[in-house]
Design a protein around this motif. Structure first.
Motif, PDB file in Angstrom:
ATOM      1  N   ALA A 100       0.833  -1.202   0.000  1.00  0.00           N
ATOM      2  CA  ALA A 100       0.000   0.000   0.000  1.00  0.00           C
ATOM      3  C   ALA A 100       0.871   1.256   0.000  1.00  0.00           C
ATOM      4  O   ALA A 100       0.571   2.222  -0.718  1.00  0.00           O
ATOM      5  CB  ALA A 100      -0.935  -0.002   1.207  1.00  0.00           C
ATOM      6  N   ASP A 101       1.934   1.248   0.785  1.00  0.00           N
ATOM      7  CA  ASP A 101       2.850   2.391   0.813  1.00  0.00           C
ATOM      8  C   ASP A 101       3.492   2.609  -0.555  1.00  0.00           C
ATOM      9  O   ASP A 101       3.683   3.747  -0.990  1.00  0.00           O
ATOM     10  CB  ASP A 101       3.941   2.203   1.872  1.00  0.00           C
ATOM     11  CG  ASP A 101       3.411   2.337   3.290  1.00  0.00           C
ATOM     12  OD1 ASP A 101       2.280   2.851   3.475  1.00  0.00           O
ATOM     13  OD2 ASP A 101       4.130   1.911   4.221  1.00  0.00           O
ATOM     14  N   GLN A 102       3.813   1.524  -1.245  1.00  0.00           N
ATOM     15  CA  GLN A 102       4.395   1.641  -2.580  1.00  0.00           C
ATOM     16  C   GLN A 102       3.399   2.249  -3.548  1.00  0.00           C
ATOM     17  O   GLN A 102       3.765   3.073  -4.392  1.00  0.00           O
ATOM     18  CB  GLN A 102       4.846   0.275  -3.090  1.00  0.00           C
ATOM     19  CG  GLN A 102       6.091  -0.248  -2.434  1.00  0.00           C
ATOM     20  CD  GLN A 102       6.448  -1.628  -2.956  1.00  0.00           C
ATOM     21  OE1 GLN A 102       5.582  -2.480  -3.168  1.00  0.00           O
ATOM     22  NE2 GLN A 102       7.725  -1.859  -3.148  1.00  0.00           N
ATOM     23  N   MET A 103       2.129   1.867  -3.441  1.00  0.00           N
ATOM     24  CA  MET A 103       1.101   2.431  -4.321  1.00  0.00           C
ATOM     25  C   MET A 103       0.936   3.917  -4.077  1.00  0.00           C
ATOM     26  O   MET A 103       0.825   4.697  -5.040  1.00  0.00           O
ATOM     27  CB  MET A 103      -0.229   1.697  -4.113  1.00  0.00           C
ATOM     28  CG  MET A 103      -0.251   0.303  -4.698  1.00  0.00           C
ATOM     29  SD  MET A 103      -1.808  -0.586  -4.383  1.00  0.00           S
ATOM     30  CE  MET A 103      -3.020   0.553  -5.014  1.00  0.00           C
ATOM     31  N   VAL A 104       0.916   4.327  -2.828  1.00  0.00           N
ATOM     32  CA  VAL A 104       0.786   5.746  -2.492  1.00  0.00           C
ATOM     33  C   VAL A 104       1.972   6.523  -3.039  1.00  0.00           C
ATOM     34  O   VAL A 104       1.815   7.604  -3.619  1.00  0.00           O
ATOM     35  CB  VAL A 104       0.653   5.942  -0.963  1.00  0.00           C
ATOM     36  CG1 VAL A 104       0.783   7.388  -0.577  1.00  0.00           C
ATOM     37  CG2 VAL A 104      -0.666   5.356  -0.467  1.00  0.00           C
ATOM     38  N   ALA A 105       3.167   5.958  -2.898  1.00  0.00           N
ATOM     39  CA  ALA A 105       4.373   6.626  -3.405  1.00  0.00           C
ATOM     40  C   ALA A 105       4.325   6.792  -4.917  1.00  0.00           C
ATOM     41  O   ALA A 105       4.713   7.831  -5.450  1.00  0.00           O
ATOM     42  CB  ALA A 105       5.616   5.843  -2.995  1.00  0.00           C
ATOM     43  N   ARG A 106       3.820   5.783  -5.625  1.00  0.00           N
ATOM     44  CA  ARG A 106       3.702   5.865  -7.087  1.00  0.00           C
ATOM     45  C   ARG A 106       2.679   6.921  -7.500  1.00  0.00           C
ATOM     46  O   ARG A 106       2.867   7.608  -8.501  1.00  0.00           O
ATOM     47  CB  ARG A 106       3.304   4.520  -7.669  1.00  0.00           C
ATOM     48  CG  ARG A 106       4.443   3.564  -7.778  1.00  0.00           C
ATOM     49  CD  ARG A 106       4.047   2.322  -8.556  1.00  0.00           C
ATOM     50  NE  ARG A 106       4.867   1.237  -8.048  1.00  0.00           N
ATOM     51  CZ  ARG A 106       4.446   0.020  -7.819  1.00  0.00           C
ATOM     52  NH1 ARG A 106       3.187  -0.299  -8.047  1.00  0.00           N
ATOM     53  NH2 ARG A 106       5.252  -0.900  -7.371  1.00  0.00           N
ATOM     54  N   GLU A 107       1.602   7.011  -6.757  1.00  0.00           N
ATOM     55  CA  GLU A 107       0.557   7.985  -7.081  1.00  0.00           C
ATOM     56  C   GLU A 107       1.046   9.413  -6.922  1.00  0.00           C
ATOM     57  O   GLU A 107       0.593  10.317  -7.621  1.00  0.00           O
ATOM     58  CB  GLU A 107      -0.685   7.746  -6.231  1.00  0.00           C
ATOM     59  CG  GLU A 107      -1.425   6.483  -6.606  1.00  0.00           C
ATOM     60  CD  GLU A 107      -2.579   6.191  -5.668  1.00  0.00           C
ATOM     61  OE1 GLU A 107      -2.821   6.944  -4.712  1.00  0.00           O
ATOM     62  OE2 GLU A 107      -3.265   5.174  -5.905  1.00  0.00           O
ATOM     63  N   LYS A 108       1.996   9.613  -6.014  1.00  0.00           N
ATOM     64  CA  LYS A 108       2.527  10.960  -5.781  1.00  0.00           C
ATOM     65  C   LYS A 108       3.456  11.426  -6.894  1.00  0.00           C
ATOM     66  O   LYS A 108       3.731  12.593  -7.011  1.00  0.00           O
ATOM     67  CB  LYS A 108       3.264  11.020  -4.443  1.00  0.00           C
ATOM     68  CG  LYS A 108       2.336  10.932  -3.264  1.00  0.00           C
ATOM     69  CD  LYS A 108       3.099  11.064  -1.973  1.00  0.00           C
ATOM     70  CE  LYS A 108       2.155  10.996  -0.781  1.00  0.00           C
ATOM     71  NZ  LYS A 108       2.901  11.120   0.490  1.00  0.00           N
ATOM     72  N   LEU A 109       3.937  10.465  -7.699  1.00  0.00           N
ATOM     73  CA  LEU A 109       4.860  10.819  -8.786  1.00  0.00           C
ATOM     74  C   LEU A 109       4.170  11.491  -9.900  1.00  0.00           C
ATOM     75  O   LEU A 109       3.382  11.670 -10.465  1.00  0.00           O
ATOM     76  CB  LEU A 109       5.601   9.583  -9.306  1.00  0.00           C
ATOM     77  CG  LEU A 109       6.524   8.923  -8.298  1.00  0.00           C
ATOM     78  CD1 LEU A 109       7.142   7.679  -8.907  1.00  0.00           C
ATOM     79  CD2 LEU A 109       7.652   9.868  -7.890  1.00  0.00           C
TER      80      LEU A 109
END
Length: 109
Positions: A100-109
């Protein structure tokens, strides 16, 4: 990094050599070197590390914190196959939080 197999009360981490384990993890988890040396003394044929569930959680958490998500995921998935429901649940929870943290990080890009 090799693969992890649940062999009862311990997990078997098979690698080509201890040098296959990322340096950041070895530095933060000195038990990896100690375990590798103990196995070598006992004449293990293939390089491997026998880790307890607690040690494998430590390894996974350190890998996650170091950004080595492949190693962390491999360890969490091995723990998720453990017969102990509490270990299984904790491993699945930590894996889900990491993904989930990885998905959030990708969305911020």
């Amino acid at each position: 990094m090799g693969f992890v197999r649940d062999i009862g009360p311990v997990f078997l981490l098979q690698t080509a050599s201890i040098s296959d384990v990322p340096a950041q993890l070895v530095q933060s988890q000195p038990f990896l070197i100690e375990t590798a040396h103990e196995n070598a003394k006992q004449g293990e044929s293939a390089p491997s590390l026998q880790l307890t569930a607690a040690q494998l959680f430590q390894l996974a958490d350190s890998a996650r914190d170091a950004g080595d998500y492949v190693t962390a995921e491999t360890a969490y998935r091995a723990l998720a196959g453990n017969p102990d429901i509490e270990l299984r649940s904790e491993a699945r929870f930590r894996l889900a939080m990491m993904l989930a943290d990885q998905m959030v990080a990708r969305e911020k890009l």
